[in-house]
Design a protein around this motif. Structure first.
Motif, mmCIF file in Angstrom:
data_model
loop_
_atom_site.group_PDB
_atom_site.id
_atom_site.type_symbol
_atom_site.label_atom_id
_atom_site.label_comp_id
_atom_site.label_asym_id
_atom_site.label_seq_id
_atom_site.Cartn_x
_atom_site.Cartn_y
_atom_site.Cartn_z
ATOM 1 N N GLU A 151 -20.471 -20.051 -29.468
ATOM 2 C CA GLU A 151 -20.762 -20.963 -30.570
ATOM 3 C C GLU A 151 -20.109 -22.318 -29.932
ATOM 4 N N LEU A 152 -20.332 -22.727 -28.579
ATOM 5 C CA LEU A 152 -19.938 -23.921 -28.266
ATOM 6 C C LEU A 152 -20.949 -24.871 -27.948
ATOM 7 N N PRO A 153 -20.836 -26.125 -28.018
ATOM 8 C CA PRO A 153 -22.010 -27.067 -27.483
ATOM 9 C C PRO A 153 -22.453 -27.041 -26.129
ATOM 10 N N LEU A 154 -23.681 -26.973 -25.626
ATOM 11 C CA LEU A 154 -24.169 -26.890 -24.531
ATOM 12 C C LEU A 154 -23.767 -28.118 -23.584
ATOM 13 N N SER A 155 -23.579 -29.065 -24.297
ATOM 14 C CA SER A 155 -23.226 -30.471 -23.378
ATOM 15 C C SER A 155 -21.838 -30.269 -22.930
ATOM 16 N N GLY A 156 -20.942 -29.081 -23.688
ATOM 17 C CA GLY A 156 -19.451 -28.863 -23.270
ATOM 18 C C GLY A 156 -19.402 -27.904 -21.847
ATOM 19 N N ILE A 157 -20.659 -27.598 -21.579
ATOM 20 C CA ILE A 157 -20.412 -26.604 -20.146
ATOM 21 C C ILE A 157 -20.066 -27.386 -19.055
ATOM 22 N N GLU A 158 -19.065 -26.602 -18.429
ATOM 23 C CA GLU A 158 -18.141 -27.420 -17.357
ATOM 24 C C GLU A 158 -18.781 -27.952 -16.349
ATOM 25 N N ASP A 159 -19.886 -27.409 -15.736
ATOM 26 C CA ASP A 159 -20.653 -27.940 -14.686
ATOM 27 C C ASP A 159 -21.797 -28.870 -15.293
ATOM 28 N N ASP A 160 -21.418 -30.472 -14.999
ATOM 29 C CA ASP A 160 -22.267 -31.566 -15.606
ATOM 30 C C ASP A 160 -23.908 -31.133 -15.512
ATOM 31 N N LEU A 161 -24.267 -30.687 -14.146
ATOM 32 C CA LEU A 161 -25.666 -30.557 -13.852
ATOM 33 C C LEU A 161 -26.345 -29.422 -14.759
ATOM 34 N N ILE A 162 -25.525 -28.431 -14.672
ATOM 35 C CA ILE A 162 -25.745 -27.268 -15.703
ATOM 36 C C ILE A 162 -25.802 -27.601 -17.297
ATOM 37 N N ALA A 163 -24.807 -28.263 -17.714
ATOM 38 C CA ALA A 163 -24.953 -28.853 -18.973
ATOM 39 C C ALA A 163 -25.889 -29.878 -19.313
ATOM 40 N N GLU A 164 -26.386 -30.796 -18.388
ATOM 41 C CA GLU A 164 -27.688 -31.498 -18.581
ATOM 42 C C GLU A 164 -28.853 -30.757 -18.473
ATOM 43 N N ILE A 165 -29.046 -29.783 -17.968
ATOM 44 C CA ILE A 165 -30.076 -28.943 -17.976
ATOM 45 C C ILE A 165 -30.093 -28.192 -19.054
ATOM 46 N N ALA A 166 -28.944 -27.424 -19.567
ATOM 47 C CA ALA A 166 -29.189 -26.601 -20.684
ATOM 48 C C ALA A 166 -29.485 -27.539 -22.035
ATOM 49 N N VAL A 167 -29.005 -28.829 -22.184
ATOM 50 C CA VAL A 167 -29.230 -29.668 -23.284
ATOM 51 C C VAL A 167 -30.797 -29.919 -23.314
ATOM 52 N N ALA A 168 -31.500 -30.163 -22.066
ATOM 53 C CA ALA A 168 -32.735 -30.534 -22.151
ATOM 54 C C ALA A 168 -33.562 -29.215 -22.231
ATOM 55 N N TYR A 169 -33.066 -27.891 -21.972
ATOM 56 C CA TYR A 169 -33.607 -26.849 -22.190
ATOM 57 C C TYR A 169 -33.772 -26.665 -23.604
ATOM 58 N N GLN A 170 -32.781 -26.805 -24.444
ATOM 59 C CA GLN A 170 -32.752 -26.593 -25.844
ATOM 60 C C GLN A 170 -33.736 -27.650 -26.469
ATOM 61 N N ASN A 171 -33.692 -28.788 -25.888
ATOM 62 C CA ASN A 171 -34.534 -29.879 -26.701
ATOM 63 C C ASN A 171 -36.048 -29.361 -26.464
ATOM 64 N N GLU A 172 -36.261 -28.830 -25.281
ATOM 65 C CA GLU A 172 -37.475 -28.225 -25.114
ATOM 66 C C GLU A 172 -37.953 -27.240 -25.758
ATOM 67 N N LEU A 173 -37.168 -26.352 -25.828
ATOM 68 C CA LEU A 173 -37.194 -25.129 -27.045
ATOM 69 C C LEU A 173 -37.747 -25.791 -28.301
ATOM 70 N N ARG A 174 -36.857 -26.483 -28.878
ATOM 71 C CA ARG A 174 -37.136 -27.173 -30.189
ATOM 72 C C ARG A 174 -38.367 -27.957 -30.477
#
Length: 246
Positions: free
Chosen positions: A153-176
């Motif tokens: 239950e942590l924000p995707l933007s808080g993932i330690e690896d910056d690139l993975i965090a950026e991809i994760a946020v984009a992924y969630q936006n695309e799902l939505r």
């Protein structure tokens, strides 16, 4: 009692668990101790004591376990009543909740569940888009990080690896944007809609008045929060676990 259900076939501790039909019940038992039989006998006892099958929920961790449990109960109480029980995984339960209530969260009623090749393909495209074709990052690494964050239950933007965090946020936006969710979203959104909308919570609490959770030692915080939203004031929940595996 119905054919297949015999209280005399149980030992003293098992009988006590089976006959404790009200309030919270904790069953601790190791492998090979008759745990599954105790659970299915208890569910059968609920029906024998007048509880409606549609008000009984049993949650397990795999589809195989759910099918086996349902088959055993049906064998004890008969097909018509047994088939009216809800025996499913956490993800299947949340899918059921969201099919009825996801519009409360701003989604359209007919949503898609992204999985398998579609999910991997989306992640792969986002890796190339965000990191370039030469980036040495596998979709599985990204998906693992996303799943870990969601289940914590942590924000995707808080993932330690910056690139993975950026991809994760984009992924969630695309799902939505596609009115889609992934398997981890089923749990997150299922818990959220119960927590944030009292009428939704009351509906499901009224429907599932008796809850059984198998392999309770394997539940994570998100699943625990989901169960807390489902259990009403009666607190009729039976959890079954192996303390040797906890």
């Amino acid at each position: 009692m119905s054919a297949g259900f015999s209280i005399e076939s149980l030992n003293k501790a098992q009988r006590e668990a089976v006959l404790a039909l009200k309030g919270p019940v904790l069953i601790l038992a190791g492998a090979g101790t008759g745990k599954t039989r105790t659970v299915t006998c208890r569910m059968s006892a609920l029906l024998e004591n007048g509880v409606k099958a549609e008000n009984v929920l049993a949650v397990t961790f795999t589809n195989k376990s759910a099918a086996e449990m349902a088959e055993r109960v049906i064998g004890m109480v008969g097909g018509k009543r047994g088939e009216a029980l809800t025996v499913c995984t956490f993800h299947s339960l949340c899918l059921r909740i969201l099919k009825r209530n996801i519009e409360s969260l701003g989604y359209k009623k007919k949503f898609a569940v992204m999985a398998g090749g579609d999910q991997t393909g989306m992640i792969r495209q986002l890796i190339v888009r965000k990191g370039g074709r030469k980036i040495n990052l596998k979709p599985g690494e990204v998906m693992s990080a996303i799943s870990k964050a969601k289940n914590s239950e942590l924000p995707l933007s808080g993932i330690e690896d910056d690139l993975i965090a950026e991809i994760a946020v984009a992924y969630q936006n695309e799902l939505r944007a596609q009115n889609a969710v992934d398997f981890d979203d089923l749990l997150l959104l299922g818990e959220r809609v119960l927590r944030e909308y009292p009428k939704v919570r009351e509906y499901w609490q009224d429907k599932f008045q008796y809850i059984t959770v198998d392999e309770f030692q394997d539940t994570n915080n998100l699943q625990m929060n989901l169960l807390q939203q489902l259990v009403g004031e009666s607190n009729n929940i039976c959890v079954v676990g192996d303390d040797d595996q906890s």
